[in-house]
Design a protein around this motif. Structure first.
Motif, PDB file in Angstrom:
ATOM      1  N   TRP A  52       0.832  -1.195   0.000  1.00  0.00           N
ATOM      2  CA  TRP A  52       0.000   0.000   0.000  1.00  0.00           C
ATOM      3  C   TRP A  52       0.871   1.251   0.000  1.00  0.00           C
ATOM      4  N   GLY A  53       0.676   2.055  -1.024  1.00  0.00           N
ATOM      5  CA  GLY A  53       1.359   3.338  -1.090  1.00  0.00           C
ATOM      6  C   GLY A  53       2.811   3.299  -1.501  1.00  0.00           C
ATOM      7  N   ARG A  54       3.329   2.139  -1.893  1.00  0.00           N
ATOM      8  CA  ARG A  54       4.735   2.088  -2.301  1.00  0.00           C
ATOM      9  C   ARG A  54       4.953   3.034  -3.483  1.00  0.00           C
ATOM     10  N   LEU A 117       3.364  14.699 -12.898  1.00  0.00           N
ATOM     11  CA  LEU A 117       2.486  14.048 -13.875  1.00  0.00           C
ATOM     12  C   LEU A 117       1.152  13.673 -13.245  1.00  0.00           C
ATOM     13  N   ASP A 118       1.182  13.241 -11.987  1.00  0.00           N
ATOM     14  CA  ASP A 118      -0.071  12.913 -11.300  1.00  0.00           C
ATOM     15  C   ASP A 118      -0.948  14.146 -11.133  1.00  0.00           C
ATOM     16  N   TRP A 132      -3.883   6.053  -6.660  1.00  0.00           N
ATOM     17  CA  TRP A 132      -4.136   6.956  -5.548  1.00  0.00           C
ATOM     18  C   TRP A 132      -3.264   6.730  -4.320  1.00  0.00           C
ATOM     19  N   PRO A 133      -3.049   5.496  -3.835  1.00  0.00           N
ATOM     20  CA  PRO A 133      -2.195   5.355  -2.635  1.00  0.00           C
ATOM     21  C   PRO A 133      -0.791   5.935  -2.813  1.00  0.00           C
ATOM     22  N   PRO A 134      -0.037   5.610  -3.887  1.00  0.00           N
ATOM     23  CA  PRO A 134       1.272   6.259  -4.071  1.00  0.00           C
ATOM     24  C   PRO A 134       1.164   7.766  -4.244  1.00  0.00           C
ATOM     25  N   LEU A 139       2.308  13.181  -1.865  1.00  0.00           N
ATOM     26  CA  LEU A 139       1.860  14.431  -1.250  1.00  0.00           C
ATOM     27  C   LEU A 139       2.307  14.506   0.207  1.00  0.00           C
ATOM     28  N   PHE A 140       2.265  13.368   0.890  1.00  0.00           N
ATOM     29  CA  PHE A 140       2.713  13.318   2.282  1.00  0.00           C
ATOM     30  C   PHE A 140       4.207  13.610   2.374  1.00  0.00           C
ATOM     31  N   ALA A 141       4.974  13.152   1.384  1.00  0.00           N
ATOM     32  CA  ALA A 141       6.411  13.442   1.360  1.00  0.00           C
ATOM     33  C   ALA A 141       6.666  14.933   1.181  1.00  0.00           C
ATOM     34  N   VAL A 142       5.884  15.585   0.333  1.00  0.00           N
ATOM     35  CA  VAL A 142       6.030  17.026   0.149  1.00  0.00           C
ATOM     36  C   VAL A 142       5.706  17.759   1.450  1.00  0.00           C
TER      37      VAL A 142
END
Length: 360
Positions: A52-54, A117-118, A132-134, A139-142
């Protein structure tokens, strides 16, 4: 003859308190530490086999590398917590402050990956094209990058006893620094030579960094006008960048009708280059990392990914995006410092808030 001094009630009152610092100055470091803990837990879940989210797509990332990433998250949390309590002037900037800036830089440039691109898919309502998960993890990394940058700025201001609002601690003069103009000129030269020129060559059918077949496709009547348009747009945008280091970026030239002689709104001068830098820098850094992996033999670029591009075109494109974004950001930040004006919360010289004078 001794004159008795009249003491009033106001004389017995303590001086008015100095203006408080912005709310984020005290909270940025704890928030960054909390973010690092949460992201570290996510990385550990990937180590344990969760997908999830990788944010790495179908790339098989070694477990040891993920473990190292989790350890870096722990180190980031410790570095942020080390800067929570600081006595101004008691400690010189050291490893903790440097680590905060390093983590902020990585999270704002490397971690977002293909976020640009996303976001393009979001703005064009192509929601089915988004994983969506990645996307949420990027966004969380930003967000983490913003928190660590805020923690680093807060640490520096508290360390030097600077104003919490403007950061002044030595009386900024508003003069141009020598390297500031260099950054502005580089932000013109880099996209002109690294982006506009290759697009012109491709539109003319020159196989520079592309296959012969690709050059023929790019120079076709239905494709060439778009390449010419992109080249002209890049040149026009880069020339406007000169306003960040020239006087006409602060005051509209008098020969321009209606607006001549008026001050240029600071946000109008700063927001466009910052948006462009935020869009192209992560993309360029990601490509540069892929280029290094390709050169060193760590990762091979598939023919599907390369398309009509050859390695030279791949290298030039991504290095240009990375350098263009960095120079744009540097020139814009220095424009902000040069044109920000006087601070309403400090004396403008030493940076420390000016206490209110007691009433007499």
């Amino acid at each position: 003859m001794r004159v008795a001094q009249v003491v009033t009630a106001t004389d017995l009152q303590p001086p008015a308190p100095s203006p408080s610092v912005p709310w984020w100055v005290e909270r940025a470091a704890p928030a960054a530490a909390g973010w690092a803990v949460v992201y570290g837990v996510l990385v550990l879940s990937w180590v344990l086999g969760s997908d999830w989210g990788r944010p790495f797509g179908d790339i098989d990332v070694p477990t040891a590398l993920l473990g190292g990433l989790a350890a870096l998250c722990a180190a980031a949390a410790v570095a942020a917590l080390m800067t929570v309590r600081v006595r101004p002037g008691a400690v010189r900037p050291g490893l903790a402050g440097t680590m905060l800036w390093v983590f902020a830089g990585v999270l704002l440039t490397v971690a977002p990956g293909t976020l640009t691109l996303d976001l393009a898919s979001v703005f064009t309502a192509h929601f089915d094209a988004i994983d969506w998960p990645p996307f949420l993890i990027k966004l969380f990394a930003v967000l983490g990058g913003v928190l660590f940058a805020g923690a680093a700025v807060s640490y520096r201001r508290r360390l030097h006893g600077a104003c919490g609002y403007c950061g002044r601690f030595g009386g900024g003069t508003g003069e141009r620094r020598r390297w500031e103009k260099a950054a502005g000129y580089a932000a013109v030269v880099v996209p002109t030579l690294g982006y506009a020129l290759p697009h012109v060559l491709w539109a003319m059918g020159v196989p520079f960094g592309v296959t012969t077949k690709g050059a023929a496709e790019f120079s076709a009547p239905e494709t060439a006008p778009a390449l010419w348009g992109l080249a002209l747009l890049a040149v026009a945008g880069s020339l406007l960048t000169l306003g960040l280091v020239m006087s006409w970026g602060e005051t509209v030239p008098r020969w321009i009708p209606l607006f001549g002689g008026r001050a240029v709104p600071r946000l109008l001068a700063m927001i466009p280059p910052l948006v462009v830098a935020a869009a192209i820098t992560p993309y360029g850094v990601l490509g540069t990392v892929a280029m290094i992996a390709h050169v060193t033999g760590i990762h091979e670029l598939s023919a599907e990914r390369m398309g009509a591009m050859e390695p030279l075109g791949f290298y030039v494109t991504y290095l240009t995006f990375a350098a263009w974004g960095a120079t744009l950001c540097a020139a814009t930040v220095m424009y902000h410092y040069r044109t920000r004006g006087a601070c309403a919360h400090c004396d403008g010289r030493g940076g420390l808030p000016t206490p209110a004078s007691p009433s007499r």
